[in-house]
Design a protein around this motif. Structure first.
Motif, PDB file in Angstrom:
ATOM      1  N   ASN A  86     163.213 -18.947  53.074  1.00 56.62           N
ATOM      2  CA  ASN A  86     162.028 -18.386  53.721  1.00 56.62           C
ATOM      3  C   ASN A  86     160.799 -19.234  53.469  1.00 56.62           C
ATOM      4  O   ASN A  86     160.003 -19.488  54.372  1.00 56.62           O
ATOM      5  N   ALA A  87     160.664 -19.672  52.207  1.00 56.09           N
ATOM      6  CA  ALA A  87     159.499 -20.474  51.855  1.00 56.09           C
ATOM      7  C   ALA A  87     159.492 -21.769  52.654  1.00 56.09           C
ATOM      8  O   ALA A  87     158.459 -22.210  53.150  1.00 56.09           O
ATOM      9  N   GLU A 135     160.956 -22.257  55.538  1.00 62.91           N
ATOM     10  CA  GLU A 135     160.679 -21.934  56.944  1.00 62.91           C
ATOM     11  C   GLU A 135     159.201 -21.644  57.155  1.00 62.91           C
ATOM     12  O   GLU A 135     158.644 -21.921  58.192  1.00 62.91           O
ATOM     13  N   LYS A 136     158.605 -21.020  56.127  1.00 67.04           N
ATOM     14  CA  LYS A 136     157.202 -20.612  56.228  1.00 67.04           C
ATOM     15  C   LYS A 136     156.252 -21.807  56.272  1.00 67.04           C
ATOM     16  O   LYS A 136     155.149 -21.718  56.774  1.00 67.04           O
ATOM     17  N   LYS A 137     156.684 -22.917  55.724  1.00 63.92           N
ATOM     18  CA  LYS A 137     155.807 -24.088  55.650  1.00 63.92           C
ATOM     19  C   LYS A 137     155.546 -24.617  57.062  1.00 63.92           C
ATOM     20  O   LYS A 137     156.468 -24.906  57.808  1.00 63.92           O
ATOM     21  N   VAL A 138     154.255 -24.682  57.408  1.00 66.48           N
ATOM     22  CA  VAL A 138     153.887 -25.118  58.753  1.00 66.48           C
ATOM     23  C   VAL A 138     153.414 -26.565  58.697  1.00 66.48           C
ATOM     24  O   VAL A 138     152.535 -26.904  57.910  1.00 66.48           O
ATOM     25  N   SER A 197     145.842 -22.792  52.022  1.00 63.61           N
ATOM     26  CA  SER A 197     147.161 -22.194  52.273  1.00 63.61           C
ATOM     27  C   SER A 197     148.110 -22.412  51.095  1.00 63.61           C
ATOM     28  O   SER A 197     149.287 -22.079  51.177  1.00 63.61           O
ATOM     29  N   ASP A 244     151.096 -24.493  52.151  1.00 65.46           N
ATOM     30  CA  ASP A 244     152.039 -23.968  53.154  1.00 65.46           C
ATOM     31  C   ASP A 244     151.725 -24.420  54.580  1.00 65.46           C
ATOM     32  O   ASP A 244     152.517 -24.220  55.493  1.00 65.46           O
ATOM     33  N   SER A 265     150.809 -17.363  61.241  1.00 68.93           N
ATOM     34  CA  SER A 265     150.554 -16.055  60.622  1.00 68.93           C
ATOM     35  C   SER A 265     149.054 -15.769  60.712  1.00 68.93           C
ATOM     36  O   SER A 265     148.246 -16.682  60.898  1.00 68.93           O
ATOM     37  N   ASN A 270     147.183 -17.911  58.245  1.00 71.24           N
ATOM     38  CA  ASN A 270     146.994 -19.313  58.624  1.00 71.24           C
ATOM     39  C   ASN A 270     145.999 -19.471  59.772  1.00 71.24           C
ATOM     40  O   ASN A 270     145.257 -20.444  59.828  1.00 71.24           O
TER      41      ASN A 270
END
Ligand code: CA
Length: 353
Positions: A21-22, A24-27, A57, A60, A252, A255
């Protein structure tokens, strides 16, 4: 024992899921600049923004910056963001007047608002809403990206004493000011920042405007064209952060807010950094560059510019309802805010200079 093993396995699975998840969360975004890699303070605004986004962030949300020497298309950034090749760009809205005339007024307009007036219009006078409306058909969002304040009117090889001296000159000048000067008999063009000096040196153009002392002096224009005119055409040039709307919508809420805050703060910081750069450069002009001749356009020329500006604006907005709405909003806000500017800054300066 068996239960502990199962629990241990579950814990491992859970930890792996959290890890995935972490990741995937990284943009990770890419930003294309119209500018080369060292064009301060434009580049500083972008670097500050990206740095704030990453820090706020907690790492992230990361934005990679590509300068024009990398992507090779200084004026192609609008299309690149539109097509999703880049999530973001840093440029200026008036560069897009040929693609969509409704995008023209969001940088600055000749004889228009000053920077404080225009920022007030953007954030409190309906400007942001109109900019969103104008960029919606392109599936993009545009945000203020740093202001240059009042720009100088440009560098000329010869003194401009009358309207006749302007006729036939080839000048680099973007935005609506270019249309105004074309009406007065100049041939106008827009040239990417990295090619300005060479164009002037080779005679591709006879005159150009760029920004102000802070950015102009180090470009060396004064060596070829020593007549430096005060401004009329870009009283408050706002750069822009262009954002692909689909990509923005995927962020999100956290973000989104981080990006908004970072862009807004970086813009304000560029405004004052450029003010500082011009303050320093101006202080050195008299002593270090005695050949530069500071001039103001003659009244005859300024009157003709104003007349051409009014006529062209009325003509251009005639069949363009959204453009008319934007220009009317700017005009109304200019009238209203200028009355206060006159009472406050203008009278203060007039009485204390
Ligand atoms: Ca300019």
């Amino acid at each position: 024992m068996r239960i502990a093993k199962i629990l241990g396995t579950l814990g491992l699975v859970a930890a792996m899921a959290i890890g995935a998840n972490a990741a995937e969360k990284k943009v990770k975004w890419k930003l294309a600049m119209t500018w080369g890699p060292t064009l301060t303070p434009f580049t500083t605004a972008v670097e500050n923004m990206a740095k704030m986004v990453e820090t706020m962030s907690g790492g992230d949300f990361v934005i990679r910056i590509d300068a024009a020497n990398k992507h090779k298309a200084p004026f192609g950034v609008l299309d690149m963001v539109k097509l999703g090749q880049y999530e973001m760009a840093h440029s200026a809205s008036y560069y897009w007047k040929g693609k969509d005339v409704n995008l023209l007024p969001f940088s600055t307009m000749p004889f228009g608002m000053t920077a404080p007036e225009q920022y007030a219009w953007f954030y409190h006078g309906g400007g942001m809403e109109l900019m969103e409306k104008a960029y919606a058909p392109h599936n993009m969002l545009s945000f203020p990206g740093g202001n240059t304040g009042n720009q100088m009117g440009g560098w000329f090889r010869k003194e401009i004493k009358s309207l006749d001296d302007l006729k036939g000159l080839k000048m680099r000048i973007p935005g609506f000011a270019g249309e105004v000067l074309a009406k007065l008999g100049l041939t106008v063009t827009n040239i990417a920042p990295g090619e300005l000096y060479t164009s002037l040196e080779r005679g591709t153009i006879d005159a150009l405007e760029w920004v102000g002392p802070g950015m102009d002096i180090k470009m060396g224009f004064h060596k070829i064209a020593p007549y430096y005119y005060t401004g009329w055409h870009e009283p408050a040039t706002e750069l822009q952060f262009l954002v692909n709307k689909k990509e923005f919508d995927k962020l999100s809420d956290k973000n989104k807010e981080i990006l908004r805050v970072a862009m807004r703060l970086a813009s304000y910081d560029m405004y004052i950094e450029n003010y500082h750069m011009s303050t320093d450069a101006w202080a050195s002009i008299a002593t270090e560059y005695p050949n530069i001749k500071i001039k103001t356009f003659p009244k005859e020329v300024l009157d003709a510019m104003k007349k051409a500006n009014d006529e062209l604006l009325a003509d251009m907005a005639k069949d363009q309802p959204l453009l008319k709405e934007i220009l009317d909003s700017q005009k109304a806000y200019l009238t209203k805010s200028r009355a206060w500017t006159e009472m406050s800054d203008y009278l203060y300066l007039k009485d204390n200079l």
